[in-house]
Design an enzyme around this catalytic site. Structure first.
Site, PDB file in Angstrom:
ATOM      1  N   GLY A 124      -8.326  -4.916  24.467  1.00 44.97           N
ATOM      2  CA  GLY A 124      -8.423  -5.163  23.035  1.00 44.97           C
ATOM      3  C   GLY A 124      -9.204  -6.427  22.716  1.00 44.97           C
ATOM      4  N   THR A 126     -12.724  -6.198  20.618  1.00 44.70           N
ATOM      5  CA  THR A 126     -13.426  -6.027  19.348  1.00 44.70           C
ATOM      6  C   THR A 126     -12.459  -5.919  18.172  1.00 44.70           C
ATOM      7  OG1 THR A 126     -15.183  -4.861  20.516  1.00 44.70           O
ATOM      8  CG2 THR A 126     -15.106  -4.599  18.124  1.00 44.70           C
ATOM      9  N   GLN A 339     -36.307  17.524  22.682  1.00 50.68           N
ATOM     10  CA  GLN A 339     -37.610  18.048  22.252  1.00 50.68           C
ATOM     11  C   GLN A 339     -38.094  19.167  23.180  1.00 50.68           C
ATOM     12  OE1 GLN A 339     -38.913  17.019  19.456  1.00 50.68           O
ATOM     13  NE2 GLN A 339     -40.828  18.179  19.489  1.00 50.68           N
ATOM     14  N   GLY A 342     -36.402  22.340  22.433  1.00 48.35           N
ATOM     15  CA  GLY A 342     -36.685  22.917  21.125  1.00 48.35           C
ATOM     16  C   GLY A 342     -35.413  23.198  20.346  1.00 48.35           C
ATOM     17  N   GLU A 366     -20.132  -2.617  24.729  1.00 47.51           N
ATOM     18  CA  GLU A 366     -20.127  -3.680  25.742  1.00 47.51           C
ATOM     19  C   GLU A 366     -21.351  -4.585  25.629  1.00 47.51           C
ATOM     20  OE1 GLU A 366     -18.525  -3.293  29.590  1.00 47.51           O
ATOM     21  OE2 GLU A 366     -17.529  -1.406  29.158  1.00 47.51           O
ATOM     22  N   SER A 369     -27.885  -4.197  22.282  1.00 46.66           N
ATOM     23  CA  SER A 369     -29.185  -4.535  22.868  1.00 46.66           C
ATOM     24  C   SER A 369     -29.648  -5.913  22.425  1.00 46.66           C
ATOM     25  CB  SER A 369     -30.222  -3.476  22.469  1.00 46.66           C
ATOM     26  OG  SER A 369     -29.888  -2.218  23.017  1.00 46.66           O
TER      27      SER A 369
END
Length: 382
Positions: A124, A126, A339, A342, A366, A369
């Site tokens: 615990g 965040t 992609q 499709g 975690e 970026s």
């Protein structure tokens, strides 16, 4: 530097790869769509010893190391990330803090269950109002006689509300340091403690077969002996845990990226258009080649970070690089795999649709970026 696997490491990788394909793959799609926790898969992972991989045999572990855990995570995520993140969080966030910082009594009480997979633990950290700003923790714990009284809340906590969750370790403000900053400590809160409430599970974009909840603490009382590690060392402790965990998340991200390659190769051979397999088209070949390039280089990054960690060398920057790069290319590969498939890639019955939905959180969980870039820049002295 030799990144070739030993015979033992290769055997572990193959064992987990077979398990992922033969046990996880046939059932995970249904769990994913129903948002149910795959207890039967977790039990089998426990019997395989995966939850005890990086722990000593004296504590009920398998006597392996952190790199062994990373290999297992990569192979699991190659098929499904919900199962992989359950293992990653159970080990690096759940059991590892107790293993690293716990007393002999705490280790004896909790580790046998956690390392066997019989029980899970959450971490615990965040909070609803403090994501990347972990030092801004608002949850408080006051020592009242021989008990800690905890008040506050935590958000997005993995493995915190399953039927086999045994505890969460909670970071809380326990006082004020001499310089006026918050004194942060970590405290073990067993499941079922009065005042400890687990909210219903979140409705998530991805990782829908993993367990994630908000937690609240309302005059929640636990023994003073539940302090994990030294009082006031909570911030340093969870930074160490997160540095290690970033390598594990990088391994998971590489697994997802490689799974995208696997599915794309398979589809490119099977799908015919204009009278031939779509894999005969250079545009598809180049896409898949680039995907393999990204997965390979990201793998080398986490191998390097893990090697430095196990050698006792500084690895903070390398762990951040591995996590940043691997999470980025996981998102890239998931997009390209969709992609290539499709319209079928947009159907939930397709594994790449699951990969697509699962990939984005890797750039957030975690350490975002942006946080990884901060760590790298600071370590470079700028």
């Amino acid at each position: 530097m030799d990144f070739r696997l030993t015979d033992e490491q290769a055997a572990l990788r193959e064992s987990v790869r077979d398990f992922a394909r033969e046990v996880v793959a046939p059932v995970i799609a249904e769990h994913y769509e129903r948002h149910t926790f795959p207890y039967e898969v977790i039990r089998q992972m426990g019997k395989m010893g995966l939850f005890g991989l990086p722990f000593g045999e004296e504590h009920g572990g398998m006597g392996g190391d952190y790199f062994a855990l990373c290999l297992a995570l990569e192979e699991l995520a190659r098929v499904d990330s919900s199962v992989a993140i359950t293992l990653e969080a159970a080990v690096s966030l759940g059991a590892m803090p107790i293993y690293r910082f716990g007393t002999d009594e705490q280790r004896a009480t909790w580790l046998p269950k956690l390392l066997s997979g019989e029980a899970l633990a959450g971490f615990g950290l965040t909070e609803p109002g403090t994501g990347s700003d972990a030092a801004g923790t608002q949850t408080r714990a006051v020592l009242d006689g021989d008990e800690w009284v905890i008040n506050g809340s935590k958000a997005f906590i993995t493995n915190s509300g399953t039927d086999i969750t045994a505890l969460v370790t909670v970071t809380a403000v326990t006082g004020t340091n001499p310089d006026g900053s918050k004194e942060l400590s970590t405290i073990i809160v067993p499941n079922g403690t009065p005042g400890f409430t687990v909210a219903p599970g979140y409705s998530k974009v991805g990782w829908t077969a993993s367990d994630t909840h908000e937690l609240t603490f309302d005059d929640c009382r636990v023994p003073a002996a539940n302090l994990l590690g030294e009082r006031g060392r909570g911030f340093a402790q969870f930074l160490q845990i997160l540095d290690e965990g970033r390598i594990a998340i990088a391994a998971l991200a590489v697994g997802l990226a490689q799974g995208c390659v696997d599915e794309s190769i398979k589809y490119a051979k099977e799908r015919h258009a204009f009278g031939r397999p779509i894999g005969a088209n250079q545009a598809i070949q180049f896409k898949i080649a680039d995907m393999e390039l990204k997965a390979h280089t990201a793998r080398l990054a986490y191998y390097d970070a893990a090697a430095r960690m196990l050698a006792g060398e500084p690895f903070k920057r390398q762990a951040a690089i591995a996590k940043l790069h691997a999470s980025t290319i996981a998102v890239d590969n998931a997009r390209e795999a969709t992609q290539i498939h499709g319209g079928y890639g947009f159907m939930n019955e397709s594994p790449v649709a699951r990969f697509w939905r699962d990939s984005k959180i890797l750039e957030i969980g975690e350490g975002t970026s942006e946080v990884q870039r901060m760590i790298i820049a600071r370590d470079l002295g700028i």
